[in-house]
Scaffold this motif. Sequence first.
Motif, mmCIF file in Angstrom:
data_model
loop_
_atom_site.group_PDB
_atom_site.id
_atom_site.type_symbol
_atom_site.label_atom_id
_atom_site.label_comp_id
_atom_site.label_asym_id
_atom_site.label_seq_id
_atom_site.Cartn_x
_atom_site.Cartn_y
_atom_site.Cartn_z
ATOM 1 N N ARG A 53 -6.261 3.329 2.447
ATOM 2 C CA ARG A 53 -6.678 2.530 1.606
ATOM 3 C C ARG A 53 -6.057 2.557 0.931
ATOM 4 O O ARG A 53 -4.699 1.971 0.648
ATOM 5 C CB ARG A 53 -8.027 1.477 1.726
ATOM 6 C CG ARG A 53 -8.337 -0.163 1.008
ATOM 7 C CD ARG A 53 -7.293 -0.853 1.623
ATOM 8 N NE ARG A 53 -7.428 -1.890 1.310
ATOM 9 C CZ ARG A 53 -8.029 -2.910 1.237
ATOM 10 N NH1 ARG A 53 -9.730 -2.616 1.948
ATOM 11 N NH2 ARG A 53 -8.107 -3.889 0.365
ATOM 12 N N TRP A 54 -6.018 3.142 -0.050
ATOM 13 C CA TRP A 54 -4.928 3.097 -1.667
ATOM 14 C C TRP A 54 -4.408 3.806 -0.705
ATOM 15 O O TRP A 54 -2.665 3.584 -1.402
ATOM 16 C CB TRP A 54 -5.574 4.645 -2.514
ATOM 17 C CG TRP A 54 -7.107 4.743 -2.478
ATOM 18 C CD1 TRP A 54 -8.042 3.723 -3.430
ATOM 19 C CD2 TRP A 54 -7.868 6.249 -3.331
ATOM 20 N NE1 TRP A 54 -9.185 4.455 -3.841
ATOM 21 C CE2 TRP A 54 -9.302 5.744 -4.262
ATOM 22 C CE3 TRP A 54 -7.626 7.382 -3.335
ATOM 23 C CZ2 TRP A 54 -9.989 5.925 -3.987
ATOM 24 C CZ3 TRP A 54 -8.625 7.619 -3.748
ATOM 25 C CH2 TRP A 54 -9.864 7.238 -4.552
ATOM 26 N N GLU A 57 -2.329 0.372 -0.221
ATOM 27 C CA GLU A 57 -1.643 -0.553 -1.233
ATOM 28 C C GLU A 57 -1.242 0.014 -1.788
ATOM 29 O O GLU A 57 0.158 -0.700 -1.799
ATOM 30 C CB GLU A 57 -3.584 -0.245 -2.223
ATOM 31 C CG GLU A 57 -4.796 -1.375 -0.692
ATOM 32 C CD GLU A 57 -4.135 -2.652 -0.253
ATOM 33 O OE1 GLU A 57 -3.114 -3.567 -0.785
ATOM 34 O OE2 GLU A 57 -4.768 -3.110 0.862
ATOM 35 N N ARG A 287 -11.054 -0.165 -7.374
ATOM 36 C CA ARG A 287 -11.042 -2.119 -7.032
ATOM 37 C C ARG A 287 -11.689 -1.695 -4.929
ATOM 38 O O ARG A 287 -12.557 -2.818 -4.669
ATOM 39 C CB ARG A 287 -9.735 -2.609 -7.172
ATOM 40 C CG ARG A 287 -9.629 -3.222 -6.544
ATOM 41 C CD ARG A 287 -7.516 -3.818 -6.723
ATOM 42 N NE ARG A 287 -7.433 -3.259 -7.786
ATOM 43 C CZ ARG A 287 -5.840 -4.071 -8.513
ATOM 44 N NH1 ARG A 287 -5.563 -5.594 -8.375
ATOM 45 N NH2 ARG A 287 -5.824 -3.532 -9.845
ATOM 46 N N TYR A 288 -10.973 -0.755 -4.509
ATOM 47 C CA TYR A 288 -11.053 -0.760 -3.229
ATOM 48 C C TYR A 288 -12.662 0.150 -2.581
ATOM 49 O O TYR A 288 -12.749 0.299 -1.333
ATOM 50 C CB TYR A 288 -9.843 0.223 -2.730
ATOM 51 C CG TYR A 288 -9.380 -1.432 -2.962
ATOM 52 C CD1 TYR A 288 -8.791 -2.274 -2.717
ATOM 53 C CD2 TYR A 288 -7.709 -0.640 -3.593
ATOM 54 C CE1 TYR A 288 -7.444 -3.276 -3.058
ATOM 55 C CE2 TYR A 288 -6.335 -1.449 -4.455
ATOM 56 C CZ TYR A 288 -6.892 -2.951 -3.462
ATOM 57 O OH TYR A 288 -5.595 -3.143 -3.617
ATOM 58 N N ALA A 291 -16.066 -1.195 -0.950
ATOM 59 C CA ALA A 291 -15.715 -1.393 -0.030
ATOM 60 C C ALA A 291 -15.688 -0.406 1.578
ATOM 61 O O ALA A 291 -16.653 -0.193 2.429
ATOM 62 C CB ALA A 291 -14.195 -1.892 0.888
#
Length: 333
Positions: A53-54, A57, A287-288, A291
């Motif tokens: 995910r990082w 993004e 921030r992720y 999740a």
Amino acid sequence: MKKSKTYYLPFQLLPLFLMIQLSVPQQALSQKDSGNQVIKITGTRLTFPIFQRWSEEYTKLHPQIKILVKSGIPSASADILIVSHHLGSTDVKEGQAAIAITRYLQLPIINSQRDNVSTLQSDGFTEDELKKVYFQGNSDDYILPPEYHFVVYKREKPACASIALANHFGQQQVDIKGVGIEGDDQDLLEAVKKDVKAISYNNLGFIYDIQTRKVVDGIAIIPIDFNENGKIDEDEKIYSTLDLVLQYAEKTNNPKLFLENVNVIVQKNSRKEVIDFLQWVLKYGQRYNHAYGFLNLDKKQIASEKEFLSNIHSANSGNSSKSISTNYHVSND
């Protein structure tokens, strides 16, 4: 008036000329997609979802960068090596440095079809009781009470999560008693689902469905009796949702929880692209975390890790006379 001369390329050289012209853009493109534009990441597989995910993004903001997150990359050729257990002096080699990038939590789990699940969840286990289950079992010198009779499942080979669990209890991974499971932590979870007598441990991102935020089917969590009064009090009932566990863990940092850093090891002479990505993760990537079932670093630790990375970058750029004398910077408390 002097006439200008016109020069013609010999017919025999025309194919060679065209080949050179066509190859230049392709060569430039090839160079762009390789070398300094690729960041290779490998290591603890349970962390791959958050690293993916990082990466997604970050590459939206920096499309010229390609980030590979996968197993099978030799650690010697990886730009970033993920190690999710306590770091010792032998884990970080000469010329390397390490920082914490996020945190994770493991919990004791059993099969949800066990006949005394309700009793176990209302009474909970103390930290000492869990240690006896995982590390002593029904040995000759310690016989567990009938209600504690389990089949312990563990990872067959050395793995970060198992090492972290053992370290929490002051033990080594080889000291965990039980049945070794090949594969990864997902396979360990599946083994518990298939055996009604099973007990094991796993991380939040696998214990909970990250979409519903509820415990996955077939699994039950054994609560930890923090105050050791023989029952789970209201303030110890923290397991109904993934977000409730994360909130409690970040707020209290309760030392009886199986908390551990996710560390990354890099070369001290790492490329700017690598340092920039890690700086972004520390500043914006936190921030992720929730999740995917990971905990945020606190603000003080983030600031400290960012400063350490900046020192590495400055030393590599020749903008600072300060050398990076320490191999790792993470707190292993």
